[in-house]
Design a protein around this motif. Structure first.
Motif, PDB file in Angstrom:
ATOM      1  N   VAL A  71     -19.225  23.220   1.692  1.00  0.00           N
ATOM      2  CA  VAL A  71     -18.225  22.335   2.296  1.00  0.00           C
ATOM      3  C   VAL A  71     -18.152  22.615   3.796  1.00  0.00           C
ATOM      4  O   VAL A  71     -18.093  21.706   4.607  1.00  0.00           O
ATOM      5  N   ALA A  98      -8.414   4.928  14.931  1.00  0.00           N
ATOM      6  CA  ALA A  98      -7.600   4.096  14.058  1.00  0.00           C
ATOM      7  C   ALA A  98      -7.102   4.868  12.846  1.00  0.00           C
ATOM      8  O   ALA A  98      -6.134   4.494  12.235  1.00  0.00           O
ATOM      9  N   GLN A  99      -7.779   6.002  12.546  1.00  0.00           N
ATOM     10  CA  GLN A  99      -7.365   6.790  11.402  1.00  0.00           C
ATOM     11  C   GLN A  99      -5.897   7.167  11.474  1.00  0.00           C
ATOM     12  O   GLN A  99      -5.228   7.234  10.475  1.00  0.00           O
ATOM     13  N   ARG A 116      -9.166  21.302 -12.086  1.00  0.00           N
ATOM     14  CA  ARG A 116      -9.329  20.486 -13.300  1.00  0.00           C
ATOM     15  C   ARG A 116     -10.252  21.185 -14.294  1.00  0.00           C
ATOM     16  O   ARG A 116     -10.077  21.083 -15.496  1.00  0.00           O
ATOM     17  N   LYS A 117     -11.245  21.910 -13.755  1.00  0.00           N
ATOM     18  CA  LYS A 117     -12.194  22.573 -14.657  1.00  0.00           C
ATOM     19  C   LYS A 117     -11.543  23.685 -15.465  1.00  0.00           C
ATOM     20  O   LYS A 117     -12.037  24.039 -16.523  1.00  0.00           O
ATOM     21  N   ASP A 155     -11.009  19.646  -8.027  1.00  0.00           N
ATOM     22  CA  ASP A 155     -11.924  19.600  -9.163  1.00  0.00           C
ATOM     23  C   ASP A 155     -12.045  20.969  -9.829  1.00  0.00           C
ATOM     24  O   ASP A 155     -12.118  21.058 -11.055  1.00  0.00           O
ATOM     25  N   VAL A 174      -4.877  15.329  -5.893  1.00  0.00           N
ATOM     26  CA  VAL A 174      -5.108  15.619  -4.478  1.00  0.00           C
ATOM     27  C   VAL A 174      -4.570  14.472  -3.648  1.00  0.00           C
ATOM     28  O   VAL A 174      -4.819  13.303  -3.954  1.00  0.00           O
ATOM     29  N   GLU A 175      -3.801  14.780  -2.622  1.00  0.00           N
ATOM     30  CA  GLU A 175      -3.307  13.752  -1.714  1.00  0.00           C
ATOM     31  C   GLU A 175      -3.712  14.128  -0.301  1.00  0.00           C
ATOM     32  O   GLU A 175      -3.453  15.245   0.135  1.00  0.00           O
ATOM     33  N   ILE A 176      -4.355  13.199   0.409  1.00  0.00           N
ATOM     34  CA  ILE A 176      -4.793  13.480   1.771  1.00  0.00           C
ATOM     35  C   ILE A 176      -4.051  12.548   2.720  1.00  0.00           C
ATOM     36  O   ILE A 176      -3.987  11.347   2.478  1.00  0.00           O
ATOM     37  N   GLU A 229     -10.538  18.290  -2.042  1.00  0.00           N
ATOM     38  CA  GLU A 229     -11.133  17.585  -3.184  1.00  0.00           C
ATOM     39  C   GLU A 229     -11.891  18.557  -4.081  1.00  0.00           C
ATOM     40  O   GLU A 229     -11.813  18.480  -5.307  1.00  0.00           O
ATOM     41  N   ALA A 230     -12.641  19.470  -3.447  1.00  0.00           N
ATOM     42  CA  ALA A 230     -13.423  20.426  -4.235  1.00  0.00           C
ATOM     43  C   ALA A 230     -12.499  21.346  -5.019  1.00  0.00           C
ATOM     44  O   ALA A 230     -12.742  21.626  -6.200  1.00  0.00           O
ATOM     45  N   GLY A 287      -3.679   5.438  12.585  1.00  0.00           N
ATOM     46  CA  GLY A 287      -2.927   4.261  12.183  1.00  0.00           C
ATOM     47  C   GLY A 287      -1.762   3.949  13.086  1.00  0.00           C
ATOM     48  O   GLY A 287      -0.867   3.225  12.714  1.00  0.00           O
ATOM     49  N   GLN A 302      -5.559  15.451   7.066  1.00  0.00           N
ATOM     50  CA  GLN A 302      -6.913  14.928   7.222  1.00  0.00           C
ATOM     51  C   GLN A 302      -7.528  15.274   8.567  1.00  0.00           C
ATOM     52  O   GLN A 302      -8.703  15.024   8.794  1.00  0.00           O
ATOM     53  N   PRO A 312     -12.499  17.524   2.304  1.00  0.00           N
ATOM     54  CA  PRO A 312     -13.469  17.834   1.254  1.00  0.00           C
ATOM     55  C   PRO A 312     -13.126  19.130   0.516  1.00  0.00           C
ATOM     56  O   PRO A 312     -13.356  19.248  -0.689  1.00  0.00           O
ATOM     57  N   THR A 346     -17.372  17.758  -9.290  1.00  0.00           N
ATOM     58  CA  THR A 346     -18.138  18.236  -8.149  1.00  0.00           C
ATOM     59  C   THR A 346     -19.160  19.261  -8.609  1.00  0.00           C
ATOM     60  O   THR A 346     -19.012  19.879  -9.657  1.00  0.00           O
ATOM     61  N   PRO A 403     -11.765  18.606   9.982  1.00  0.00           N
ATOM     62  CA  PRO A 403     -12.795  18.017   9.111  1.00  0.00           C
ATOM     63  C   PRO A 403     -13.063  18.804   7.840  1.00  0.00           C
ATOM     64  O   PRO A 403     -13.479  18.236   6.841  1.00  0.00           O
ATOM     65  N   PRO A 457      -7.326  10.250  -3.404  1.00  0.00           N
ATOM     66  CA  PRO A 457      -8.721  10.671  -3.524  1.00  0.00           C
ATOM     67  C   PRO A 457      -9.216  10.812  -4.966  1.00  0.00           C
ATOM     68  O   PRO A 457     -10.408  10.718  -5.210  1.00  0.00           O
ATOM     69  N   TYR A 502     -21.249  14.191  -0.847  1.00  0.00           N
ATOM     70  CA  TYR A 502     -21.075  15.420  -0.073  1.00  0.00           C
ATOM     71  C   TYR A 502     -20.443  16.560  -0.866  1.00  0.00           C
ATOM     72  O   TYR A 502     -20.342  17.676  -0.367  1.00  0.00           O
TER      73      TYR A 502
END
Lengths: 303, 542
Positions: free
Chosen positions: B324, B29-30, B407-408, B404, B415-417, B400-401, B32, B390, B397, A65, B393, A245, A84
């Motif tokens: 974000v 539908a998200q 990881r850096k 990462d 990551v599990e959503i 996920e950010a 489910g 999830q 993201p 990212t 909103p 993800p 994004y």
């Protein structure tokens, strides 16, 4: 023995049209006369090579990212722009091709193998075996595949192999049904009977005579099914089920990107187009193969 | 072949088009599940009925966050009757979360376990009957009976009517924050006539500025009209037609197309675009909620404070808030938000320093020995399982950010959503390393609320199973302190303590966006409400 058997043309559907009597030259000739099909083959070849090498050839780590560079348009650094979270869309889309193709090939491969063997055994042995297998096939076909996969994935959780399992379970039945029908049509033909009279064991008859002579329509179905499975994979990950993800996947890219539909549409246009193009290519391949191999059109229908 | 190819082309085109259309419809539908199935038709039909009524007056059409499933303020309707200002609590809070009188005018502790609450004179229910101690007792008893958590919040033993305008509330143990608990919307005061002859809830008869008019179970549309006899003075808003639009994209479309006049939490990346539209404006506020990471203390690497510090240092909170959250919210300085009266104003934004983070990991024994970019200790790579829901909103993201970012600095972050219910299950089962959580920090406007729930041994929301006898004793002591200044000072120190130990890792303060037509004027945001509360003082001229 097998040479003898394949030399005997067999009757199916009232018209004499075995597959084995078509020489390789005939097939090559058919392909030559279809430039669209050739183009499709070339493109698919490129796609498969690119997907296989994706992690090596992409310019950026697909998961890296760079928040201040989010939602950028195409530029020399990022030819398809960034998503994004500032990740390179080109790299992500390419790596996602690998994910989709692995899932699609594994799923179709498993479903094809399972469907062929099960369908063949059911048709060859008949009786109670056939009855059991057929009801089982009916059961799986009666249930909408995508809903079945959805429920299963909800239970077993996300992951590439789980996705393959869920999709295989929803796909195998159509292969088995088609294979069973094909084998039923040839199991009592003279060359099979003579093989039986000659004392060939069941396994040999199935492997050498039944499967090779009944497989063509199933192969065409498999090709068409690749596109279908890619769509199903994307659909499931769009809903947030299936692929975690960390692994780029077109469906989840579209799912996460739909929030940015109006402010940064590249987030969904790029993976959306990728899905469309790849599914189209596999469908053209399937359609072409069907025409070239002269499989009856009403025989092959994707579930 | 040609026709088949053509039809396949068409199908693919439709699918791509469908992706675009997906942004414009309720993507329920998200979840489910079949439970949400009626949602899809709900949006369209409620607009129809809304349009029909709109011609008759200046009813405000309000696009709510959640589907309206009921309207019992002591049950699943708690937030809708609060939002729609139909029901009110005895005690209110100002924008700094300090208590202010509402239906009660004063309250005092008469003994360690008893509180005397004086009620406001002249308050009338929507059915015209006056509000007295009887109804207060009825309401509190009912809320405890229906939901035992309310009893726990108040530590409620009983309520006694002293005179028509005085009640005495007895707690099991001394509870210095009983008045704060009375602020909670589940403790709203309703008239017993809200129940039918069989004791079943039929409609909310409250004291608020809006009177319940109807609830259409089919379209889940909730309609309220103005209360001409409101104790707080004249109400200028004619009424409201409220329906839930659970998808943020759909809410954005609804306000853009004029299907609603007022809505909340549009997608953060669209705030600027919608604000720039003619006749619509967007305002951003902080609500009592923080994005934080719950740490699992049963996992060996996370028991090391240096690892927790490294994780916190790896996160660039400024970038997260700007890129974000699109500025909706703020970088976390503490576990409370700066507006709160008990916030420790000496706290600075939590630092970002990946170099120091790597050094701390190395100090803790985690080094990359095999050159794969992931640090190891005793040959085992450091992996972190980061779970996120999830529904909100900002969360996916952000997760996920952060994944990462980790990881850096050499942490193999996975990551599990998942759906919020599933992530709560994972927290309860303890199968995670970090969980992203948008936690409410002021269900009760007092610092002890989350201190106790998050950090005390056995706390209700202490999912990470943190346990520290010293901290337990300090919280207990601060909790029992009645003098407000002294109490807040103690909690100021505790806030520093829990931030230093990084028992949970705060990321950002939660922002709420209000998108409304320019003709909605004078709206005052109540930061102590849950997400938002409508304002009796605003006007709407259509």
């Amino acid at each position: 023995m097998s040479e003898d058997a394949t030399a005997i043309p067999h009757i199916r559907g009232g018209t004499a049209s075995g597959y084995q009597d078509r020489s390789k030259n005939r097939i090559i000739q058919e392909i030559r006369s279809r430039p669209g099909f050739q183009l499709c083959l070339v493109l698919l070849g490129v796609l498969i090579v690119v997907a296989a090498l994706a992690p090596v050839i992409v310019p950026y780590n697909p998961n890296e990212t760079s928040l201040p560079h989010k939602n950028e348009g195409p530029s020399p650094e990022h030819i398809w722009g960034t998503d994004y979270l500032g990740r390179d869309l080109f790299s992500r889309t390419l790596c996602a091709a690998q994910t989709s193709l692995i899932i699609a090939f594994l799923t179709v491969g498993c479903a094809f193998a399972a469907g062929t063997v099960i369908g063949c055994i059911a048709a060859y042995y008949g009786g109670i075996v056939d009855e059991l297998v057929s009801r089982c096939i009916d059961l799986f076909l009666a249930f909408p595949g995508i809903i079945f996969s959805l429920a299963l994935l909800g239970l077993i959780g996300a992951g590439i192999l789980n996705m393959v399992l869920a999709l295989t379970l929803s796909q195998w039945a159509s292969f088995a049904r088609l294979m069973r029908g094909d084998v039923l049509a040839i199991r009592n033909l003279e060359y099979v009977q003579s093989a039986r009279t000659a004392g060939l064991p069941d396994r040999q008859i199935i492997l050498r005579h039944l499967i090779p002579n009944a497989i063509m329509p199933v192969l065409v179905l498999a090709t068409l099914d690749v596109g279908h499975v890619i769509l199903a994979t994307s659909g499931l990950s769009f809903l947030g089920l299936g692929i975690p993800p960390g692994i780029p996947e077109w469906g989840s890219m579209v799912g996460a990107g739909k929030e940015f539909l109006r402010t940064a549409p590249l987030n969904i246009i790029v993976p959306g187009l990728a899905i469309a193009v790849v599914v189209l290519l596999f469908n053209v391949l399937g359609e072409g193969l069907r025409d070239i191999l002269d499989v009856h059109k009403d025989q092959v229908n994707i579930a | 072949m040609r026709t088949r190819t053509l039809s396949v082309c068409l199908l693919v085109f439709l699918l791509v088009a469908g992706i675009f259309i997906a942004g414009c419809t309720n993507t329920s539908a998200q979840a489910g599940t079949g439970v949400n199935a009626p949602v899809v038709t709900q949006g369209a039909s409620s607009q129809g009925s809304a349009a029909a009524v709109a011609g008759t007056g200046k009813m405000l059409k309000f696009g709510e966050l959640w589907l309206i499933t009921g309207f019992d303020p002591m049950n699943q309707g708690v937030f809708i009757t609060e939002k729609a200002i139909v029901t009110e609590s005895l005690i209110s809070a100002d924008e700094n979360f300090r208590l202010i009188p509402n239906l009660a005018t004063s309250w005092k502790q008469t003994s360690p376990t008893t509180w005397e609450v004086k009620l406001r004179d002249g308050v009338k229910f929507h059915n015209g009957k006056p509000m007295t101690a009887e109804e207060v007792k009825f309401s509190l008893d009912r809320s405890v009976k229906l939901n035992s958590a309310n009893g726990v919040l108040m530590d409620y033993k009983s309520c006694r009517v002293i005179d028509p305008l005085t009640v005495e509330i007895t707690t099991n143990k001394p509870n210095p924050i009983l008045p704060e608990a009375l602020h909670y919307p589940n403790m709203a005061i309703i008239h017993p006539d809200s129940l039918d002859a069989n004791g079943n809830f039929s409609k909310p008869i409250g004291t608020g500025a809006m009177v319940f008019d109807s609830f259409d179970a089919q379209t889940r549309t909730f309609t309220v009209k103005k209360n001409p006899n409101y104790w707080g003075g004249p109400v200028s808003l004619e009424g409201m037609i409220i329906s839930g639009i659970p998808d943020s994209n759909s809410r954005a479309m609804a306000i853009e197309k004029g299907e609603v006049d007022f809505t909340v939490d549009v997608p953060m990346n669209e705030v600027k675009r919608i604000d720039a539209l003619p006749n619509v404006n967007v305002e951003t506020y902080l609500t009592p909620r923080v994005y934080r990471m719950v740490v699992n203390f049963n996992r060996t690497p996370l028991q090391d404070k240096r690892v927790r510090q490294a994780i916190s240092l790896a996160i660039n909170r400024t970038d997260i808030v700007n890129d974000v959250l699109y500025g909706v919210g703020g970088p976390a300085r503490g576990i409370y938000i700066p507006k709160m009266a008990w916030f420790n104003q000496n706290l600075q934004q939590l630092p970002y320093d990946p170099v120091k983070a790597k050094a701390l990991l190395a100090e803790a024994g985690y080094k990359d020995t095999n050159g794969d970019g992931i640090v190891e200790k005793d040959g085992k790579p450091l992996t972190i399982d980061l779970v996120s829901a999830q529904e909100r909103p900002g969360l996916p993201p952000m997760a996920e950010a952060i994944g990462d970012s980790l990881r850096k600095i050499g942490i193999d972050a996975k990551v599990e959503i998942m759906a919020s219910a599933a992530s709560t299950d994972r927290q309860k089962a303890g199968s995670y390393d970090l969980v992203m959580s948008p936690s409410n920090i002021a269900m009760v406007p007092d610092p002890s609320y989350i201190m106790e729930q998050w950090y005390m041994t056995g706390g209700y929301q202490n999912y990470g199973k943190y346990s520290n006898k010293t901290l337990d004793a300090l919280i207990q002591d601060a909790k029992e302190t009645t003098d407000k200044t002294e109490r807040y000072r103690k909690f100021n120190e505790l806030e520093v303590y829990v931030l230093d130990d990084l028992i949970t890792i705060p990321i950002a303060d939660y922002g709420c966006t209000i998108a409304k037509k320019d003709s909605v004027k004078g709206y005052k945001f109540d930061p102590t409400a849950h997400d938002l509360r409508m304002d009796a003082g605003m006007t709407f001229t259509g």
